[in-house]
Design a protein around this motif. Structure first.
Motif, PDB file in Angstrom:
ATOM      1  N   ASP A  92     -10.342  -1.280  10.685  1.00 10.87           N
ATOM      2  CA  ASP A  92     -10.417  -1.506   9.237  1.00 10.87           C
ATOM      3  C   ASP A  92      -8.995  -1.650   8.707  1.00 10.87           C
ATOM      4  OD1 ASP A  92     -10.787  -1.574   6.532  1.00 10.87           O
ATOM      5  OD2 ASP A  92     -11.849   0.333   6.393  1.00 10.87           O
ATOM      6  N   SER A  93      -8.588  -2.880   8.441  1.00 12.72           N
ATOM      7  CA  SER A  93      -7.216  -3.132   8.002  1.00 12.72           C
ATOM      8  C   SER A  93      -7.015  -2.903   6.514  1.00 12.72           C
ATOM      9  CB  SER A  93      -6.829  -4.581   8.336  1.00 12.72           C
ATOM     10  OG  SER A  93      -7.688  -5.493   7.640  1.00 12.72           O
ATOM     11  N   GLU A  94      -8.060  -2.532   5.801  1.00 14.01           N
ATOM     12  CA  GLU A  94      -7.971  -2.387   4.350  1.00 14.01           C
ATOM     13  C   GLU A  94      -7.733  -0.949   3.909  1.00 14.01           C
ATOM     14  OE1 GLU A  94      -8.032  -4.912   2.050  1.00 14.01           O
ATOM     15  OE2 GLU A  94      -7.912  -6.194   3.830  1.00 14.01           O
ATOM     16  N   ASN A  95      -8.348  -0.007   4.582  1.00 15.08           N
ATOM     17  CA  ASN A  95      -8.345   1.381   4.133  1.00 15.08           C
ATOM     18  C   ASN A  95      -7.381   2.222   4.976  1.00 15.08           C
ATOM     19  OD1 ASN A  95     -10.449   1.126   2.073  1.00 15.08           O
ATOM     20  ND2 ASN A  95     -11.778   0.704   3.825  1.00 15.08           N
ATOM     21  N   TYR A  96      -6.226   2.499   4.428  1.00 18.33           N
ATOM     22  CA  TYR A  96      -5.200   3.241   5.149  1.00 18.33           C
ATOM     23  C   TYR A  96      -5.560   4.731   5.163  1.00 18.33           C
ATOM     24  CZ  TYR A  96      -2.184  -0.889   5.144  1.00 18.33           C
ATOM     25  OH  TYR A  96      -1.665  -2.134   5.342  1.00 18.33           O
ATOM     26  N   GLU A  97      -5.083   5.424   6.229  1.00 24.41           N
ATOM     27  CA  GLU A  97      -5.402   6.836   6.397  1.00 24.41           C
ATOM     28  C   GLU A  97      -4.148   7.634   6.759  1.00 24.41           C
ATOM     29  OE1 GLU A  97      -9.939   6.600   8.176  1.00 24.41           O
ATOM     30  OE2 GLU A  97      -8.226   6.530   9.565  1.00 24.41           O
ATOM     31  N   SER A 127      -4.344   8.250  -0.210  1.00 22.37           N
ATOM     32  CA  SER A 127      -4.541   8.107  -1.654  1.00 22.37           C
ATOM     33  C   SER A 127      -3.579   9.029  -2.388  1.00 22.37           C
ATOM     34  CB  SER A 127      -5.984   8.489  -2.019  1.00 22.37           C
ATOM     35  OG  SER A 127      -6.198   9.872  -1.774  1.00 22.37           O
ATOM     36  N   PRO A 164      -8.073   9.992   3.616  1.00 20.95           N
ATOM     37  CA  PRO A 164      -7.751   8.707   2.997  1.00 20.95           C
ATOM     38  C   PRO A 164      -6.325   8.734   2.435  1.00 20.95           C
ATOM     39  CG  PRO A 164      -9.237   9.980   1.606  1.00 20.95           C
ATOM     40  CD  PRO A 164      -9.160  10.698   2.921  1.00 20.95           C
ATOM     41  N   PRO A 166      -3.539   1.905   8.782  1.00 14.46           N
ATOM     42  CA  PRO A 166      -4.972   1.583   8.701  1.00 14.46           C
ATOM     43  C   PRO A 166      -5.616   1.840  10.055  1.00 14.46           C
ATOM     44  CG  PRO A 166      -3.687  -0.420   8.912  1.00 14.46           C
ATOM     45  CD  PRO A 166      -2.701   0.701   8.818  1.00 14.46           C
ATOM     46  N   THR A 182       0.957   3.462  -3.491  1.00 10.45           N
ATOM     47  CA  THR A 182       0.283   4.754  -3.397  1.00 10.45           C
ATOM     48  C   THR A 182       1.269   5.898  -3.590  1.00 10.45           C
ATOM     49  OG1 THR A 182      -1.310   3.780  -1.849  1.00 10.45           O
ATOM     50  CG2 THR A 182      -1.235   6.185  -1.982  1.00 10.45           C
ATOM     51  N   VAL A 240       0.822  -1.211   0.000  1.00  6.36           N
ATOM     52  CA  VAL A 240       0.000   0.000   0.000  1.00  6.36           C
ATOM     53  C   VAL A 240       0.857   1.263   0.000  1.00  6.36           C
ATOM     54  CG1 VAL A 240      -1.683   1.333   1.315  1.00  6.36           C
ATOM     55  CG2 VAL A 240      -1.975  -1.138   1.078  1.00  6.36           C
TER      56      VAL A 240
END
Length: 403
Positions: free
Chosen positions: A117-122, A91, A89, A113, A42, A38
């Protein structure tokens, strides 16, 4: 986006760095493979996004917000961590917007993350740390306000499509256009390129007076010059020619700008070495700064199109120079390092005119050595080993196993 094996490779080198017996690295959990995927992917996409046709460097550090207090408490010289009032987010778009907020020399964006929620990093915060130091700008005082770079997983966008993977002040490797190249030991040691460099200054006044003490500062000065010139992002070529051999090399270059005079760099180094230990620290810092500012001046000359030619006293001879030596038809191999590496064939054909012209010049004038600064980060070095072989070191920047 990229093959999983690339991220497995990065994670493997990260683990090797932590486990290396000479590194003294803090033992911490190895990031999950997804963390590498990730952050690298990114950052890679974000590095390709230009705003107003300007590329902005940035760094991101992997750290969970819940671990920030623990991280600061366990670090000898803690970083300053500032929490954003709202998470963004992680991104390419968010990075493009926030990249102007942090100079990678002194700060980074903090990413993880969320706990649920281990999928959507911030992006949840900013980290401040002190800039990297060197012999010429280091102030030997540590206090409660001293901060050092974090040894957590860090990704820095160096140029469009080019990333540096690091921890603390050490580089793990480079990720360039989907290919990962691990860092290698710096070549400026006696068992590598350093032996050739040292032989070129043994007859200098500074070395005759101070021996290896002079060599160590000279080597650090050249390293600083290369890093400073490379940080300007223009690319370039620097050729070092023994002062008594300049006339013999005239047929190998055409210079737009010849220079007469001196920056007195060797004299400045000698002055540092001549100071008695009883002198106040401010005097040492003043002379160190004198060397550093002169090296900064040389680094700027290297930004002009064409090669910068220096004497072995690090005095400028010419800049904006076209190298004209005939094509080198011998072998080019990777130079030896202090860990027994090197010897592989080096493919020069995949690189541009700048690398080829530098290799041709060093092949024609074996008492010279040269460096090519790439816009994507690496600084490659060339010397001539013998009549049939050139040595090339792939990167002269800070490396994995050198402290």
């Amino acid at each position: 986006m990229f093959e999983a094996r690339i991220f497995e490779q990065i994670r493997g080198y990260w683990t090797a760095d932590q486990n290396h017996p000479q590194r003294g690295t803090r033992q911490r959990p190895i990031p999950a493979l997804r963390d590498f995927v990730v952050l690298v992917e990114t950052a890679f996409v974000a590095s390709l996004k230009q705003e107003e046709e300007r590329f902005r460097k940035f760094s991101v550090v992997l750290l969970a917000e819940k671990d920030k207090d623990k991280e600061q408490e366990s670090s000898r010289f803690k970083q300053e961590i500032l929490v954003l009032n709202r998470r963004l987010p992680f991104s390419p778009e968010s990075l493009a917007k926030l990249s102007p907020a942090c100079d990678p020399q002194t700060g980074a964006l903090l990413v993880s993350p969320p706990e649920d929620d281990s999928e959507n990093y911030e992006i949840w915060g900013l980290m401040f740390f002190g800039p990297m130091t060197n012999r010429f700008n280091k102030i030997p005082v540590m206090d409660e306000f001293t901060t050092l770079r974090s040894d957590m997983f860090t990704v820095t966008a160096v140029s469009p499509g080019s990333l540096a993977v690091s921890r603390g002040d050490s580089q793990i490797g480079r990720f360039v256009l989907g290919s990962f190249s691990p860092a290698t030991p710096m070549p400026f040691v006696s068992r590598a390129m350093g032996e050739f460099m040292l032989s070129s200054i043994m007859n200098s006044q500074g070395y005759q007076r101070y021996g290896n003490l002079y060599w160590h500062i000279y080597r650090d000065a050249l390293e600083y010059l290369l890093l400073e010139a490379g940080a300007r992002g223009h690319g370039g070529t620097i050729i070092v020619i023994p002062e008594n051999k300049v006339a013999e090399c005239r047929s190998g270059f055409a210079a737009r700008y010849h220079l007469q005079g001196t920056l007195r760099i060797e004299k400045s180094i000698e002055q540092i070495l001549s100071l008695p230990k009883s002198h106040e620290m401010s005097i040492y810092l003043s002379y160190n700064r004198a060397v550093m500012t002169r090296l900064n001046f040389l680094a700027q000359l290297a930004c002009v199109d064409g090669a910068l030619l220096l004497s072995d006293h690090l005095e400028p001879i010419a800049f904006g120079t076209t190298l004209l030596a005939q094509e080198w038809r011998g072998n080019i191999v990777v130079g030896p390092d202090s860990f027994g590496g090197g010897g592989q064939e080096f493919d020069l054909s995949r690189l541009g005119t700048r690398h080829n012209s530098a290799a041709n010049f060093i092949g024609a004038f074996p008492y010279c050595y040269g460096f090519v600064l790439s816009q994507d980060g690496p600084i490659r070095a060339f010397i001539r080993k013998d009549e049939n072989t050139l040595y090339c070191w792939r990167d002269c920047t800070v490396s994995m196993f050198v402290q």
